[in-house]
Scaffold this motif. Structure first.
Motif, PDB file in Angstrom:
ATOM      1  N   GLY A   1      45.487 -13.744 -36.755  1.00 55.80           N
ATOM      2  CA  GLY A   1      45.113 -14.379 -37.700  1.00 55.80           C
ATOM      3  C   GLY A   1      45.572 -16.143 -37.709  1.00 55.80           C
ATOM      4  N   LEU A   2      47.217 -15.787 -37.061  1.00 57.57           N
ATOM      5  CA  LEU A   2      47.512 -17.278 -37.017  1.00 57.57           C
ATOM      6  C   LEU A   2      47.413 -17.106 -35.700  1.00 57.57           C
ATOM      7  CD1 LEU A   2      49.853 -19.340 -37.688  1.00 57.57           C
ATOM      8  CD2 LEU A   2      51.695 -17.420 -37.139  1.00 57.57           C
ATOM      9  N   MET A   3      47.698 -16.615 -34.999  1.00 56.37           N
ATOM     10  CA  MET A   3      47.956 -17.133 -33.197  1.00 56.37           C
ATOM     11  C   MET A   3      45.818 -17.599 -32.572  1.00 56.37           C
ATOM     12  SD  MET A   3      50.397 -16.877 -31.473  1.00 56.37           S
ATOM     13  CE  MET A   3      49.323 -18.309 -30.376  1.00 56.37           C
ATOM     14  N   ARG A   4      44.721 -16.917 -33.787  1.00 56.57           N
ATOM     15  CA  ARG A   4      42.927 -18.158 -33.812  1.00 56.57           C
ATOM     16  C   ARG A   4      43.082 -19.017 -33.922  1.00 56.57           C
ATOM     17  NH1 ARG A   4      39.909 -11.975 -34.399  1.00 56.57           N
ATOM     18  NH2 ARG A   4      40.034 -11.749 -31.911  1.00 56.57           N
ATOM     19  N   THR A   5      44.279 -19.508 -35.195  1.00 54.58           N
ATOM     20  CA  THR A   5      43.874 -20.325 -35.995  1.00 54.58           C
ATOM     21  C   THR A   5      44.577 -21.903 -34.936  1.00 54.58           C
ATOM     22  OG1 THR A   5      43.764 -19.595 -38.311  1.00 54.58           O
ATOM     23  CG2 THR A   5      44.841 -22.370 -37.708  1.00 54.58           C
ATOM     24  N   VAL A   6      46.197 -21.189 -34.083  1.00 58.74           N
ATOM     25  CA  VAL A   6      45.758 -22.326 -33.646  1.00 58.74           C
ATOM     26  C   VAL A   6      45.462 -22.531 -32.495  1.00 58.74           C
ATOM     27  CG1 VAL A   6      48.327 -22.095 -31.484  1.00 58.74           C
ATOM     28  CG2 VAL A   6      48.513 -21.294 -34.269  1.00 58.74           C
ATOM     29  N   GLU A   7      44.732 -21.365 -31.947  1.00 55.08           N
ATOM     30  CA  GLU A   7      43.886 -21.368 -30.712  1.00 55.08           C
ATOM     31  C   GLU A   7      43.149 -22.638 -30.264  1.00 55.08           C
ATOM     32  OE1 GLU A   7      45.763 -17.659 -27.906  1.00 55.08           O
ATOM     33  OE2 GLU A   7      43.786 -16.831 -29.356  1.00 55.08           O
ATOM     34  N   THR A   8      42.671 -22.544 -31.831  1.00 53.77           N
ATOM     35  CA  THR A   8      41.389 -22.658 -32.016  1.00 53.77           C
ATOM     36  C   THR A   8      40.999 -24.713 -32.630  1.00 53.77           C
ATOM     37  OG1 THR A   8      40.263 -21.029 -33.517  1.00 53.77           O
ATOM     38  CG2 THR A   8      38.914 -22.882 -33.139  1.00 53.77           C
ATOM     39  N   ALA A   9      42.516 -25.287 -32.943  1.00 57.01           N
ATOM     40  CA  ALA A   9      42.724 -26.703 -32.807  1.00 57.01           C
ATOM     41  C   ALA A   9      42.603 -27.009 -32.133  1.00 57.01           C
ATOM     42  CB  ALA A   9      44.395 -26.437 -32.768  1.00 57.01           C
ATOM     43  N   PRO A  10      41.671 -28.249 -31.730  1.00 59.93           N
ATOM     44  CA  PRO A  10      41.254 -29.119 -30.459  1.00 59.93           C
ATOM     45  C   PRO A  10      42.290 -29.175 -29.292  1.00 59.93           C
ATOM     46  CG  PRO A  10      39.949 -29.233 -32.441  1.00 59.93           C
ATOM     47  CD  PRO A  10      40.921 -28.721 -33.227  1.00 59.93           C
ATOM     48  N   ALA A  11      43.323 -29.915 -29.729  1.00 59.13           N
ATOM     49  CA  ALA A  11      44.557 -30.829 -28.782  1.00 59.13           C
ATOM     50  C   ALA A  11      45.033 -29.582 -28.447  1.00 59.13           C
ATOM     51  CB  ALA A  11      45.151 -31.485 -29.782  1.00 59.13           C
ATOM     52  N   PHE A  12      45.492 -28.221 -28.699  1.00 57.55           N
ATOM     53  CA  PHE A  12      46.473 -27.441 -28.448  1.00 57.55           C
ATOM     54  C   PHE A  12      45.326 -26.639 -27.592  1.00 57.55           C
ATOM     55  CE2 PHE A  12      48.245 -23.274 -28.250  1.00 57.55           C
ATOM     56  CZ  PHE A  12      49.521 -24.041 -28.852  1.00 57.55           C
ATOM     57  N   ARG A  13      44.012 -25.842 -27.906  1.00 57.85           N
ATOM     58  CA  ARG A  13      43.323 -25.582 -27.278  1.00 57.85           C
ATOM     59  C   ARG A  13      42.960 -26.182 -25.677  1.00 57.85           C
ATOM     60  NH1 ARG A  13      39.074 -21.811 -28.804  1.00 57.85           N
ATOM     61  NH2 ARG A  13      37.836 -21.215 -27.897  1.00 57.85           N
ATOM     62  N   ALA A  14      42.945 -27.928 -25.407  1.00 61.24           N
ATOM     63  CA  ALA A  14      43.353 -28.187 -24.311  1.00 61.24           C
ATOM     64  C   ALA A  14      44.235 -28.341 -23.679  1.00 61.24           C
ATOM     65  CB  ALA A  14      42.258 -29.853 -25.108  1.00 61.24           C
ATOM     66  N   ARG A  15      45.157 -27.894 -24.256  1.00 60.47           N
ATOM     67  CA  ARG A  15      46.791 -28.431 -24.006  1.00 60.47           C
ATOM     68  C   ARG A  15      46.669 -26.577 -22.942  1.00 60.47           C
ATOM     69  NH1 ARG A  15      50.762 -31.359 -23.260  1.00 60.47           N
ATOM     70  NH2 ARG A  15      52.601 -29.858 -24.256  1.00 60.47           N
ATOM     71  N   LEU A  16      46.369 -25.243 -23.162  1.00 66.60           N
ATOM     72  CA  LEU A  16      46.555 -24.487 -22.704  1.00 66.60           C
ATOM     73  C   LEU A  16      45.141 -24.197 -21.852  1.00 66.60           C
ATOM     74  CD1 LEU A  16      46.182 -21.167 -25.909  1.00 66.60           C
ATOM     75  CD2 LEU A  16      48.452 -22.276 -24.221  1.00 66.60           C
ATOM     76  N   VAL A  17      44.053 -24.406 -22.405  1.00 68.53           N
ATOM     77  CA  VAL A  17      43.340 -24.496 -20.765  1.00 68.53           C
ATOM     78  C   VAL A  17      42.699 -25.959 -19.609  1.00 68.53           C
ATOM     79  CG1 VAL A  17      41.654 -23.320 -23.033  1.00 68.53           C
ATOM     80  CG2 VAL A  17      41.081 -25.191 -22.592  1.00 68.53           C
ATOM     81  N   ASP A  18      43.084 -26.780 -19.869  1.00 73.64           N
ATOM     82  CA  ASP A  18      43.011 -27.459 -19.132  1.00 73.64           C
ATOM     83  C   ASP A  18      43.767 -27.841 -18.255  1.00 73.64           C
ATOM     84  OD1 ASP A  18      42.692 -29.949 -17.862  1.00 73.64           O
ATOM     85  OD2 ASP A  18      42.039 -31.468 -19.232  1.00 73.64           O
ATOM     86  N   LEU A  19      43.951 -27.006 -16.935  1.00 76.20           N
ATOM     87  CA  LEU A  19      45.064 -27.329 -16.012  1.00 76.20           C
ATOM     88  C   LEU A  19      45.222 -28.416 -15.157  1.00 76.20           C
ATOM     89  CD1 LEU A  19      45.034 -23.694 -15.290  1.00 76.20           C
ATOM     90  CD2 LEU A  19      46.851 -24.998 -16.678  1.00 76.20           C
ATOM     91  N   ASP A  20      44.157 -29.672 -15.582  1.00 73.40           N
ATOM     92  CA  ASP A  20      44.290 -30.852 -14.163  1.00 73.40           C
ATOM     93  C   ASP A  20      45.094 -31.645 -15.307  1.00 73.40           C
ATOM     94  OD1 ASP A  20      42.170 -30.177 -12.291  1.00 73.40           O
ATOM     95  OD2 ASP A  20      40.657 -29.922 -13.918  1.00 73.40           O
ATOM     96  N   ALA A  21      45.085 -32.010 -16.564  1.00 75.66           N
ATOM     97  CA  ALA A  21      45.950 -32.214 -16.987  1.00 75.66           C
ATOM     98  C   ALA A  21      47.115 -32.067 -16.919  1.00 75.66           C
ATOM     99  CB  ALA A  21      45.357 -32.570 -18.535  1.00 75.66           C
ATOM    100  N   ARG A  22      47.618 -30.668 -16.845  1.00 75.04           N
ATOM    101  CA  ARG A  22      48.983 -29.692 -16.954  1.00 75.04           C
ATOM    102  C   ARG A  22      49.728 -30.368 -15.986  1.00 75.04           C
ATOM    103  NH1 ARG A  22      50.729 -24.467 -18.933  1.00 75.04           N
ATOM    104  NH2 ARG A  22      48.824 -24.580 -20.031  1.00 75.04           N
ATOM    105  N   LEU A  23      48.119 -30.477 -14.773  1.00 75.45           N
ATOM    106  CA  LEU A  23      49.359 -31.611 -12.952  1.00 75.45           C
ATOM    107  C   LEU A  23      49.530 -31.755 -12.980  1.00 75.45           C
ATOM    108  CD1 LEU A  23      46.543 -29.107 -10.491  1.00 75.45           C
ATOM    109  CD2 LEU A  23      49.126 -28.879 -10.729  1.00 75.45           C
ATOM    110  N   LYS A  24      48.994 -33.388 -13.794  1.00 75.87           N
ATOM    111  CA  LYS A  24      49.077 -34.864 -14.256  1.00 75.87           C
ATOM    112  C   LYS A  24      50.520 -34.730 -15.070  1.00 75.87           C
ATOM    113  CE  LYS A  24      44.759 -37.016 -13.695  1.00 75.87           C
ATOM    114  NZ  LYS A  24      43.741 -36.083 -14.436  1.00 75.87           N
ATOM    115  N   GLU A  25      50.601 -33.971 -15.903  1.00 76.49           N
ATOM    116  CA  GLU A  25      51.520 -34.075 -16.437  1.00 76.49           C
ATOM    117  C   GLU A  25      52.775 -33.289 -15.617  1.00 76.49           C
ATOM    118  OE1 GLU A  25      51.236 -32.614 -20.651  1.00 76.49           O
ATOM    119  OE2 GLU A  25      53.310 -32.734 -21.305  1.00 76.49           O
ATOM    120  N   MET A  26      52.589 -32.372 -14.898  1.00 75.89           N
ATOM    121  CA  MET A  26      53.939 -31.645 -14.458  1.00 75.89           C
ATOM    122  C   MET A  26      54.162 -32.873 -13.390  1.00 75.89           C
ATOM    123  SD  MET A  26      52.147 -27.982 -13.635  1.00 75.89           S
ATOM    124  CE  MET A  26      53.229 -28.101 -12.077  1.00 75.89           C
TER     125      MET A  26
END
Ligand code: MN
Length: 331
Positions: free
Chosen positions: A33-58
Motif C-alpha cells: 500500500g505504501l509503495m504504490r502510493t510512493v510510486e504513484t506520486a508523479p515526481a517520484f515516478r518520473a525519477r524511477l522511470v525517466d532514464l534520460d533524466a537519470r543520465l543527465k543527472e549522472m
C-alpha cells in the motif's frame, strides 16, 4: 576516477502498470500500500522511470555508471503465477536499456523466489543471453528466507552462473513490533530485516553448501560489521556448550570468515566516515562498493562523500569502481 554506483533503483511504466493491479499475498498489504502510493506520486515516478533524466543527472555529478535494479520489493509480494512472468518481462526491458547504454548502465535482474525453479531458470537467462550482472532479492518472500531448503535451486543457480545476490531490505516479515513510529522502513526495520537474513545465511551453514556464492549487502553491511567480534564469540560459546537451549549447525568457518569470504557491502545511505572506517577495518576496501540508493538518497551528497571522505587513493579506487567491476563483472 571512474564512479560506479550499484544500488540504483528504477522501474518501467509497463512494470508499474501491471504490478499496481495485482493482488498481494497476505501479510504484504501494508508495505505494498505504501509503495504504490510512493510510486504513484508523479515526481517520484518520473525519477524511477525517466532514464534520460537519470543520465543527465549522472553527467552533472561525474557518475559514470549506475547498476540498475527494480524498485523494491519488486515482484516478491505477488502470487507466483503473476510474479514469474512479470520478472521475465521486466528483465527483458532492463537488458534492452543496458544494451542501449553500454558503459552507463548495468543491471541486476529481478527473480521471483516464490517459484525457486523458475527463479533458477531466470538467473540462467539473466546471466546468459540477457547479459545482466547479478540479481536483487528483497529479503524475505512471504516470510520465507533463502537458507530454507525450498530455495536450493535458486542458490545453486546463483552459484553456478556466478550471479551475485544483492540482498536488499524490505519491511520485516515479523511486522508487529515495527508497526509503530514508522519503524518498518529504512529508519530501522529495513536493516534489521536484511541483517537477519544475512545472519540466517551464515549461521544455517548455507554458505558451506554454496561456498562460491556472493551476497551483497547495502548500508555498509546492515550492522553486521559492528557485531562481528561478538557474533564470533557467541558462536564459539554456543559450540562449546553443545546441547544448549539454542542448537546451532556445525560450521566449517567462523561467522566472520563467511562474512569476509562471501559478502560484499555497499555504502548506500550511510555517508558516515566513522562507520566507513569501521567497515574498512572489518572487511577491507576490496569488499566495499559505492552506492547511492537512488532515488531514496541524495545523489550529489553521496558522490561528494565518495570524493571527499578521508581514504587512500587505493581505497577510493576500490570503492569508486574496482570492487564493483570485479563483483559484477563490469568491463
Ligand atoms: Mn535501496
Amino acid at each position: 576516477m571512474r564512479v560506479i554506483a550499484v544500488e540504483e533503483h528504477m522501474a518501467t511504466e509497463a512494470f508499474l502498470g501491471v504490478a499496481h493491479g495485482l493482488d498481494v499475498v497476505p501479510g504484504d498489504e501494508t508495505e505494498i500500500g505504501l509503495m504504490r502510493t510512493v510510486e504513484t506520486a508523479p515526481a517520484f515516478r518520473a525519477r524511477l522511470v525517466d532514464l534520460d533524466a537519470r543520465l543527465k543527472e549522472m553527467d552533472a555529478l561525474g557518475q559514470d555508471m549506475a547498476v540498475l535494479s527494480l524498485n523494491p520489493p519488486g515482484v516478491q509480494p505477488y502470487p507466483a503465477a503473476d510474479a514469474v512472468p512479470l520478472a521475465r518481462e521486466f528483465n527483458d526491458a532492463l537488458a534492452a536499456i543496458v544494451r542501449r547504454h553500454p558503459g552507463r548502465f548495468s543491471g541486476l535482474a529481478t527473480v521471483a523466489p516464490q517459484d525457486p525453479v523458475a527463479a533458477a531458470a531466470e538467473i540462467e537467462r539473466a546471466m546468459g543471453p540477457l547479459g545482466l550482472n547479478g540479481i536483487m532479492i528483497n529479503s524475505h518472500t512471504g516470510g520465507r528466507y533463502l537458507d530454507e531448503p525450498e530455495f536450493a535451486p535458486l542458490l545453486a543457480a546463483a552459484e553456478a552462473h556466478r550471479a551475485p545476490i544483492y540482498l536488499h531490505p524490505r519491511a520485516p516479515s515479523m511486522l508487529d513490533a515495527y508497526r509503530d513510529y514508522g519503524m518498518p522502513g529504512a529508519i530501522w526495520g529495513f536493516q534489521a530485516e536484511a541483517g537477519l537474513h544475512a545472519m540466517r545465511l551464515i549461521l544455517s551453514g548455507t554458505l558451506d553448501r554454496y561456498p562460491e556464492l556472493t551476497v551483497v549487502l547495502g548500508h555498509l553491511g546492515e550492522g553486521i560489521p559492528y557485531w562481528l567480534r561478538r557474533i564470533d564469540n557467541r558462536h564459539a560459546f554456543a559450540a562449546r556448550t553443545a546441547g544448549a537451549a539454542t542448537p546451532m549447525p556445525r560450521l566449517s568457518l567462523t561467522p566472520s570468515e563467511y562474512f569476509r569470504r562471501n559478502f560484499v557491502i555497499t555504502t548506500s545511505g550511510i555517508d558516515d566516515p566513522d562507520v566507513l572506517g569501521l567497515a574498512l577495518s572489518a572487511v577491507g576496501a576490496d569488499k566495499i562498493m559505492f552506492a547511492i540508493d537512488f532515488p531514496y538518497e541524495d545523489p550529489a551528497a553521496a558522490v561528494a562523500f565518495l570524493r571527499e571522505v578521508p581514504l587512500t587513493d587505493d581505497q577510493r579506487t576500490a570503492l569508486g569502481h574496482r570492487t564493483a567491476e570485479r563483483v559484477f563483472a563490469i568491463t
